[in-house]
Each structure stands twice: as structure tokens, then as C-alpha cells.
Write a protein that holds these residues in place. Structure first.
Motif, PDB file in Angstrom:
ATOM      1  N   ALA A 136      -0.142  14.022   5.666  1.00 63.18           N
ATOM      2  CA  ALA A 136      -1.129  14.500   4.697  1.00 63.18           C
ATOM      3  C   ALA A 136      -2.562  14.357   5.204  1.00 63.18           C
ATOM      4  CB  ALA A 136      -0.982  13.744   3.377  1.00 63.18           C
ATOM      5  N   SER A 137      -2.818  13.365   6.039  1.00 59.17           N
ATOM      6  CA  SER A 137      -4.222  13.061   6.346  1.00 59.17           C
ATOM      7  C   SER A 137      -4.587  12.921   7.821  1.00 59.17           C
ATOM      8  CB  SER A 137      -4.602  11.746   5.655  1.00 59.17           C
ATOM      9  OG  SER A 137      -4.404  11.833   4.276  1.00 59.17           O
ATOM     10  N   PHE A 158       4.944   5.975   5.729  1.00 58.41           N
ATOM     11  CA  PHE A 158       3.730   6.059   6.540  1.00 58.41           C
ATOM     12  C   PHE A 158       3.597   7.466   7.127  1.00 58.41           C
ATOM     13  CE2 PHE A 158       0.984   2.471   8.065  1.00 58.41           C
ATOM     14  CZ  PHE A 158      -0.088   3.269   8.415  1.00 58.41           C
ATOM     15  N   TRP A 164       0.844  -1.200   0.000  1.00 57.38           N
ATOM     16  CA  TRP A 164       0.000   0.000   0.000  1.00 57.38           C
ATOM     17  C   TRP A 164       0.880   1.251   0.000  1.00 57.38           C
ATOM     18  CZ3 TRP A 164      -0.576   3.388   4.350  1.00 57.38           C
ATOM     19  CH2 TRP A 164      -1.549   4.373   4.177  1.00 57.38           C
ATOM     20  N   LEU A 165       1.911   1.254   0.842  1.00 58.38           N
ATOM     21  CA  LEU A 165       2.835   2.392   0.893  1.00 58.38           C
ATOM     22  C   LEU A 165       3.553   2.570  -0.437  1.00 58.38           C
ATOM     23  CD1 LEU A 165       4.378   1.785   4.441  1.00 58.38           C
ATOM     24  CD2 LEU A 165       2.820   3.651   3.796  1.00 58.38           C
ATOM     25  N   ARG A 222       0.967   4.083  -2.939  1.00 64.11           N
ATOM     26  CA  ARG A 222       0.371   5.384  -2.653  1.00 64.11           C
ATOM     27  C   ARG A 222       1.294   6.417  -2.007  1.00 64.11           C
ATOM     28  NH1 ARG A 222      -5.621   5.496  -2.692  1.00 64.11           N
ATOM     29  NH2 ARG A 222      -5.066   7.308  -1.496  1.00 64.11           N
ATOM     30  N   TRP A 223       2.378   5.995  -1.345  1.00 68.45           N
ATOM     31  CA  TRP A 223       3.147   6.936  -0.527  1.00 68.45           C
ATOM     32  C   TRP A 223       4.657   6.884  -0.766  1.00 68.45           C
ATOM     33  CZ3 TRP A 223       0.541  10.794   1.134  1.00 68.45           C
ATOM     34  CH2 TRP A 223      -0.830  10.642   1.281  1.00 68.45           C
ATOM     35  N   LYS A 229      -5.760   7.866  12.697  1.00 75.16           N
ATOM     36  CA  LYS A 229      -6.156   7.123  11.493  1.00 75.16           C
ATOM     37  C   LYS A 229      -6.983   5.905  11.885  1.00 75.16           C
ATOM     38  CE  LYS A 229      -4.299   4.379   7.669  1.00 75.16           C
ATOM     39  NZ  LYS A 229      -5.059   5.015   6.623  1.00 75.16           N
ATOM     40  N   ARG A 248       4.577  10.214   5.776  1.00 73.65           N
ATOM     41  CA  ARG A 248       4.083  11.101   4.713  1.00 73.65           C
ATOM     42  C   ARG A 248       2.561  11.015   4.638  1.00 73.65           C
ATOM     43  NH1 ARG A 248       9.024   9.528   2.353  1.00 73.65           N
ATOM     44  NH2 ARG A 248       8.171   7.731   1.241  1.00 73.65           N
ATOM     45  N   HIS A 249       2.034   9.805   4.715  1.00 74.28           N
ATOM     46  CA  HIS A 249       0.575   9.629   4.716  1.00 74.28           C
ATOM     47  C   HIS A 249      -0.051  10.291   5.943  1.00 74.28           C
ATOM     48  CE1 HIS A 249      -3.394   7.901   4.891  1.00 74.28           C
ATOM     49  NE2 HIS A 249      -3.083   7.263   5.997  1.00 74.28           N
TER      50      HIS A 249
END
Length: 154
Positions: free
Chosen positions: A97-98, A91, A68-69, A72-73, A120, A93-94
């Protein structure tokens, strides 16, 4: 108690104490990794602490997280089931961002990273505990739900 069981127990206690303190500085332990037993390992490096910390995920789930990383990241390391500094940088960075992570993108899954991870997990993976930066059993259980999702989706 068998020597390997005792060693794994000691590794878990040392890692948990380091996490509670916000870092794994000074810990110099390692453990063998298997698909169902990749847990928490810290290895002291020359320029600081290099941590592999799956927060309870077996390597099969951690590999899903790494895929997943990667997708997407901007994770560009191997998919080996061990969430080390490069996995945690992606992680972070994700989480920046969120999920309100404000720390450095340094690959250290310390208390700031764990707090953002808890936000999260609270939003989508059933975490009901405090946002306290401690990766206790509730955080690990919810992270396991995320790991299940990542393993099946990626």
C-alpha cells in the motif's frame, strides 16, 4: 567458543546466506528465543519453508511491530515477538500500500519484501544504504528504530 554461541553463529550465517539468495529454501535450523535474542530462524515445512525472521529485532520490539500490524494491517495471529509468515503477510500488505512492494502477499520476507522495507526505513527511520533487498546491518539498525517506535506507540 561455547556450543550455544557456535550454534547461534551458524544459524545467523545460514539465515544470512538464505536472505542474500532471496529465500530461505533448504534451510533447516532453529534456535531458542529469548526477549533479547530472537533473531533469525528457518524451519522447513511440508509445503515449503516456514520462516521466522525478526531481522535483528529482539522480541520486545517485534511484539510492538505485531501490535502495530494488528491495529493497522489485519494481523490476526498471536503477539509473540516472532515475525513469522502471518506477521510478514500483514507487513507485505502495508508495504504494498505504501512502499512499492509488488510481490505476492505470501509471508516470505525475501528480497522484494526487504527492498520495500528498505524504502520504508529510508523514508522515516534513518536507513542510508542501497535498496538492494539484503537485510544487512544498516537495514537491521533502521528496522530497530522502527521497532523502538512500534514498541513505544503500540
Amino acid at each position: 567458543m561455547r556450543p550455544n554461541t557456535l550454534k547461534r553463529t551458524a544459524v545467523g550465517i545460514v539465515a544470512a546466506a538464505g536472505i542474500a539468495a532471496g529465500s530461505l529454501a533448504g534451510a533447516t535450523v532453529s534456535s531458542a528465543a529469548s526477549d533479547t535474542a530472537v533473531r533469525q530462524t528457518a524451519v522447513a515445512g511440508e509445503t515449503g519453508t516456514l520462516a521466522v525472521n525478526n531481522f535483528g529485532l529482539p522480541s520486545s520490539q517485534a511484539k510492538g511491530v505485531q501490535r502495530w500490524l494488528k491495529t493497522r494491517w489485519n494481523y490476526n495471529d498471536s503477539v509473540d515477538g516472532q515475525l513469522g509468515p502471518n506477521s510478514w503477510k500483514a507487513f507485505q500488505r502495508h508495504l504494498k500500500a505504501s512502499h512499492g512492494y509488488t510481490g505476492a502477499i505470501d509471508g516470505d520476507p525475501g528480497s522484494g519484501t526487504v527492498k520495500a522495507l528498505q524504502r520504508k526505513l529510508k523514508a522515516s527511520y534513518g536507513y542510508t544504504g542501497a535498496i538492494d533487498g539484503i537485510a544487512g546491518p544498516g537495514t537491521q539498525a533502521a528496522f530497530g528504530k522502527f521497532g523502538d517506535w512500534a514498541r513505544s506507540a503500540y
